[in-house]
Write an enzyme that holds these catalytic residues in place. Structure first.
Site, PDB file in Angstrom:
ATOM      1  N   GLY A 137       6.956   5.181   8.009  1.00 42.01           N
ATOM      2  CA  GLY A 137       6.069   6.334   8.139  1.00 42.01           C
ATOM      3  C   GLY A 137       6.238   6.986   9.493  1.00 42.01           C
ATOM      4  O   GLY A 137       7.299   6.870  10.118  1.00 42.01           O
ATOM      5  N   SER A 138       5.190   7.634   9.943  1.00 36.47           N
ATOM      6  CA  SER A 138       5.298   8.428  11.171  1.00 36.47           C
ATOM      7  C   SER A 138       5.178   7.539  12.415  1.00 36.47           C
ATOM      8  O   SER A 138       4.533   6.491  12.374  1.00 36.47           O
ATOM      9  CB  SER A 138       4.199   9.486  11.180  1.00 36.47           C
ATOM     10  OG  SER A 138       2.947   8.853  11.069  1.00 36.47           O
ATOM     11  N   CYS A 179      13.578  11.292   6.408  1.00 35.36           N
ATOM     12  CA  CYS A 179      13.620  10.882   7.818  1.00 35.36           C
ATOM     13  C   CYS A 179      14.973  11.191   8.448  1.00 35.36           C
ATOM     14  O   CYS A 179      15.062  11.339   9.659  1.00 35.36           O
ATOM     15  CB  CYS A 179      13.271   9.418   7.955  1.00 35.36           C
ATOM     16  SG  CYS A 179      14.141   8.413   6.772  1.00 35.36           S
ATOM     17  N   GLU A 208       9.991   1.603  10.362  1.00 32.38           N
ATOM     18  CA  GLU A 208      10.989   2.641  10.053  1.00 32.38           C
ATOM     19  C   GLU A 208      10.289   3.969  10.256  1.00 32.38           C
ATOM     20  O   GLU A 208       9.453   4.365   9.428  1.00 32.38           O
ATOM     21  CB  GLU A 208      11.469   2.499   8.599  1.00 32.38           C
ATOM     22  CG  GLU A 208      12.178   1.190   8.297  1.00 32.38           C
ATOM     23  CD  GLU A 208      13.573   1.115   8.908  1.00 32.38           C
ATOM     24  OE1 GLU A 208      14.161   2.162   9.213  1.00 32.38           O
ATOM     25  OE2 GLU A 208      14.065  -0.007   9.088  1.00 32.38           O
ATOM     26  N   LEU A 209      10.616   4.669  11.349  1.00 34.45           N
ATOM     27  CA  LEU A 209       9.795   5.819  11.746  1.00 34.45           C
ATOM     28  C   LEU A 209      10.582   7.136  11.699  1.00 34.45           C
ATOM     29  O   LEU A 209      11.554   7.247  10.962  1.00 34.45           O
ATOM     30  CB  LEU A 209       9.182   5.541  13.126  1.00 34.45           C
ATOM     31  CG  LEU A 209       8.470   4.182  13.244  1.00 34.45           C
ATOM     32  CD1 LEU A 209       7.988   3.924  14.661  1.00 34.45           C
ATOM     33  CD2 LEU A 209       7.323   4.057  12.264  1.00 34.45           C
ATOM     34  N   GLU A 215       9.627  16.112  15.184  1.00 33.35           N
ATOM     35  CA  GLU A 215      10.146  15.977  13.814  1.00 33.35           C
ATOM     36  C   GLU A 215       9.449  17.019  12.944  1.00 33.35           C
ATOM     37  O   GLU A 215       8.236  16.965  12.768  1.00 33.35           O
ATOM     38  CB  GLU A 215       9.836  14.572  13.289  1.00 33.35           C
ATOM     39  CG  GLU A 215      10.343  14.367  11.871  1.00 33.35           C
ATOM     40  CD  GLU A 215       9.975  13.006  11.300  1.00 33.35           C
ATOM     41  OE1 GLU A 215       8.876  12.498  11.597  1.00 33.35           O
ATOM     42  OE2 GLU A 215      10.794  12.462  10.550  1.00 33.35           O
ATOM     43  N   LYS A 219       0.867  -1.190   0.000  1.00 31.68           N
ATOM     44  CA  LYS A 219       0.000   0.000   0.000  1.00 31.68           C
ATOM     45  C   LYS A 219       0.892   1.225   0.000  1.00 31.68           C
ATOM     46  O   LYS A 219       1.464   1.596   1.031  1.00 31.68           O
ATOM     47  CB  LYS A 219      -0.935   0.046   1.211  1.00 31.68           C
ATOM     48  CG  LYS A 219      -2.013   1.130   1.028  1.00 31.68           C
ATOM     49  CD  LYS A 219      -2.532   1.726   2.297  1.00 31.68           C
ATOM     50  CE  LYS A 219      -1.802   2.962   2.755  1.00 31.68           C
ATOM     51  NZ  LYS A 219      -1.835   4.131   1.860  1.00 31.68           N
TER      52      LYS A 219
HETATM   53  P1  NAP Z   1       2.360   8.493   7.560  1.00 36.51           P
HETATM   54  O1  NAP Z   1       1.334   9.532   7.606  1.00 36.51           O
HETATM   55  O2  NAP Z   1       2.621   7.713   8.790  1.00 36.51           O
HETATM   56  O3  NAP Z   1       1.921   7.498   6.364  1.00 36.51           O
HETATM   57  C1  NAP Z   1       2.725   6.419   5.958  1.00 36.51           C
HETATM   58  C2  NAP Z   1       1.827   5.361   5.326  1.00 36.51           C
HETATM   59  O4  NAP Z   1       0.964   4.826   6.319  1.00 36.51           O
HETATM   60  C3  NAP Z   1       0.941   5.890   4.220  1.00 36.51           C
HETATM   61  O5  NAP Z   1       0.844   4.928   3.205  1.00 36.51           O
HETATM   62  C4  NAP Z   1      -0.380   6.072   4.950  1.00 36.51           C
HETATM   63  O6  NAP Z   1      -1.515   6.079   4.125  1.00 36.51           O
HETATM   64  C5  NAP Z   1      -0.370   4.859   5.845  1.00 36.51           C
HETATM   65  N1  NAP Z   1      -1.276   4.930   6.983  1.00 36.51           N
HETATM   66  C6  NAP Z   1      -1.785   6.032   7.605  1.00 36.51           C
HETATM   67  N2  NAP Z   1      -2.609   5.659   8.610  1.00 36.51           N
HETATM   68  C7  NAP Z   1      -2.654   4.299   8.618  1.00 36.51           C
HETATM   69  C8  NAP Z   1      -3.334   3.346   9.401  1.00 36.51           C
HETATM   70  N3  NAP Z   1      -4.154   3.699  10.394  1.00 36.51           N
HETATM   71  N4  NAP Z   1      -3.162   2.036   9.142  1.00 36.51           N
HETATM   72  C9  NAP Z   1      -2.327   1.648   8.144  1.00 36.51           C
HETATM   73  N5  NAP Z   1      -1.652   2.526   7.349  1.00 36.51           N
HETATM   74  C10 NAP Z   1      -1.802   3.834   7.594  1.00 36.51           C
HETATM   75  O7  NAP Z   1       3.768   9.057   7.068  1.00 36.51           O
HETATM   76  P2  NAP Z   1       4.091  10.055   5.871  1.00 36.51           P
HETATM   77  O8  NAP Z   1       3.587  11.401   6.209  1.00 36.51           O
HETATM   78  O9  NAP Z   1       3.694   9.451   4.573  1.00 36.51           O
HETATM   79  O10 NAP Z   1       5.691  10.039   5.926  1.00 36.51           O
HETATM   80  C11 NAP Z   1       6.406  10.821   6.813  1.00 36.51           C
HETATM   81  C12 NAP Z   1       6.919  10.028   7.985  1.00 36.51           C
HETATM   82  O11 NAP Z   1       7.631   8.893   7.548  1.00 36.51           O
HETATM   83  C13 NAP Z   1       7.924  10.825   8.809  1.00 36.51           C
HETATM   84  O12 NAP Z   1       7.685  10.622  10.172  1.00 36.51           O
HETATM   85  C14 NAP Z   1       9.268  10.233   8.408  1.00 36.51           C
HETATM   86  O13 NAP Z   1      10.306  10.381   9.328  1.00 36.51           O
HETATM   87  C15 NAP Z   1       8.887   8.817   8.220  1.00 36.51           C
HETATM   88  N6  NAP Z   1       9.886   8.140   7.382  1.00 36.51           N
HETATM   89  C16 NAP Z   1      10.758   7.271   7.989  1.00 36.51           C
HETATM   90  C17 NAP Z   1      11.739   6.649   7.230  1.00 36.51           C
HETATM   91  C18 NAP Z   1      12.694   5.674   7.839  1.00 36.51           C
HETATM   92  O14 NAP Z   1      13.312   4.922   7.089  1.00 36.51           O
HETATM   93  N7  NAP Z   1      12.867   5.644   9.148  1.00 36.51           N
HETATM   94  C19 NAP Z   1      11.843   6.939   5.872  1.00 36.51           C
HETATM   95  C20 NAP Z   1      10.932   7.838   5.303  1.00 36.51           C
HETATM   96  C21 NAP Z   1       9.962   8.429   6.067  1.00 36.51           C
HETATM   97  P3  NAP Z   1      -2.025   7.458   3.439  1.00 36.51           P
HETATM   98  O15 NAP Z   1      -1.123   7.702   2.326  1.00 36.51           O
HETATM   99  O16 NAP Z   1      -3.390   7.204   2.977  1.00 36.51           O
HETATM  100  O17 NAP Z   1      -1.924   8.509   4.489  1.00 36.51           O
END
Ligand code: NAP
Length: 464
Positions: free
Chosen positions: A219-220, A273, A239-240, A367, A166
């Protein structure tokens, strides 16, 4: 930034112009269930493919990624708002990730265990093998729609798993392009399924279905925490987030660190990230460092990410830019000073530098995931190290110093997944172990490490 058109259609928007560039179908609950069924069926045969055959598919995909570099980069720049030069880098890195995965397919192995180290094990032969885990549910964020998908899909396929992915709703097109490339490369139907739609619906249906054996999420931290609760007894990797920091010691080559710090803070509009969000610079060099830093920031070209010389494009959405702008205002109201940028036009936030910050300001302790960086001066190295370490996150941190005891002290003190000496936290190559401690995650990516996470260990004991 997406928009609903027909009830089950989502328009994918160019994040700079706001124009619709494609329509994608939103998956229903039944679509998600069917995708998992197809992935399960594919797993039954794909998991038995010999390693050389899996490696060939991954090698072919790597080659096609390289051949279609510019076409893929254009989609990336438009759907993610990523500046052209960084989109090209992302495609090149994804090609390399697939190449590493092709190698990994051939190298995955177990080891023997000297069972006779225990008297109970005398006379028996013991070894473990690694077996594919099954269907992997993969959920990815918007900020690297290709390479972060590659970091899940390539190792999973390398070890014989099938995947239901997804992607972020705002950036699904690159994932679809990758699926087509893998099909052309010989991947059997069902081995990579894509479902599209909101996290709280499509994402949650995928995570709560009992059939996937593993959830790999980037993701977050908030969503990651929710997923760990929903996933039940599935294996997980997370990976957050992070609020990446660097210390600049006066004994280092700090002048050449300036440009690297600017890139680390503002590439992909700070939405990485391991972006640089906190700079701690020693008092004795603070004035010339800041002067050079601000000069370099003023030279950044901000605007349309498809322009070949663009440095900083829009953020993923106007609402995200509004959120970041509000954090800057809040910091200023609490006594911080904007040294550069600070203003916003739609989804574009100017590269912003903030001084006079306090540790409890959001721009420091949360962040920011935006083109903004804070600069704090310090007198004592231990104090700076304490500030750098004092965070709920633990992904990567950097120290510029030529002093070996100080570097060793930092390695000892920092509870981070990666400590980078003489560079910023942004350094990453795709085969190194990568992932965070504390709120930054669980488990590691980096092709070999992700591949290992995506297997089960099977212990074999033979009594002759
Ligand atoms: P996000 O809002 O957490 O979304 C990530 C993914 O999760 C998206 O596909 C999102 O869908 C999905 N999602 C949201 N709510 C969900 C739920 N309840 N159940 C299952 N899936 C769900 O993160 P983002 O804004 O896309 O990305 C930014 C974050 O990612 C930052 O915190 C960043 O640090 C982190 N990140 C970490 C790394 C690492 O390697 N550590 C790398 C890159 C990014 P939708 O698209 O529909 O919202």
């Amino acid at each position: 930034m997406t928009a609903k058109t027909a009830p089950n259609e989502i328009a994918v928007l160019d994040k700079y112009t706001g124009e619709s560039i494609a329509q994608v179908l939103e998956s229903s609950k039944e679509d998600v269930e069917r995708a998992i069924t197809r992935a399960q069926q594919a797993f039954a045969s794909y998991s038995k493919w010999p390693a050389h055959r899996r490696a060939k598919v991954l090698e072919a995909a790597s080659l096609l990624l390289t051949q279609r570099r510019e076409e893929l980069a254009l989609t990336l720049s438009r759907e993610a708002g990523k500046a052209w030069k960084y989109s090209l880098i992302e495609v090149d890195r994804a090609a390399e990730t697939f190449k590493f995965a092709a190698e990994e397919a051939k190298h995955l192995h177990g080891e023997t265990i000297p069972l006779d180290a225990s008297t109970a094990g005398e006379g028996r032969l013991g070894f473990y093998i690694r077996t594919p885990i099954g269907v992997v549910a993969a959920i990815s964020p918007f900020n690297f729609p290709l390479n972060l998908v590659a970091h899940k899909v390539a190792p999973a396929l390398a070890v014989g798993n099938s995947v239901v992915l997804k992607p972020a709703t705002t950036t699904p097109l690159t994932a679809i392009n990758l699926q087509n490339i893998l099909r052309e490369s010989g991947l059997p139907d069902g081995a990579l399924e894509i479902v599209i739609g909101g996290g709280s619906t499509v994402g949650a249906w995928l995570v709560t279905d009992p059939r996937p054996a593993m959830v790999t999420f980037t993701g977050s931290p908030g969503v990651g925490t929710l997923i760990t609760k929903m996933a039940g007894l599935k294996k997980i990797t997370m990976e957050l987030g992070n609020n990446g920091g660097v210390i600049i010691e006066p004994d280092s080559d700090w002048e050449s660190a300036v440009d690297r710090c600017v890139m680390s803070a503002f590439a992909n509009s700070g939405q990485i990230c391991i972006s640089l969000q906190r700079i701690y610079v020693h008092d004795s060099i603070a004035a010339p460092f800041i002067e050079k830093f601000l000069k370099a920031v003023s030279r950044l070209k901000v605007g349309n990410p498809t322009d070949k010389d663009c440095d900083v494009g829009p953020m993923i959405s106007e609402s995200e830019a509004v959120r970041a702008e509000a954090w800057v205002k809040e910091a200023v109201e609490a006594g911080a000073k904007v040294l550069a940028g600070g203003s916003r036009r739609g989804a574009v936030l100017e590269p912003t530098v903030i001084g006079g910050v306090k540790p409890d300001m959001k721009v420091v302790c949360d962040e920011s995931f935006a083109p903004l960086v804070t600069i704090t001066t310090y007198k004592d190295f231990e104090d700076a190290l304490g500030q750098l370490a004092d965070t709920i996150y633990g992904l990567q941190a950097g120290i510029y110093t030529r002093n070996i005891p100080k570097a060793l002290r930092a390695i000892e003190k920092l509870d981070f997944g990666g400590v980078i000496i003489n560079d910023t936290p942004i350094f990453r190559v795709d085969h190194m172990p990568y992932g965070g401690n504390k709120q930054s995650g669980i488990g590691r990516e980096g092709v070999r490490f992700a591949a290992e996470e995506m297997t089960n260990l099977k212990m074999v004991v033979i009594r002759p």
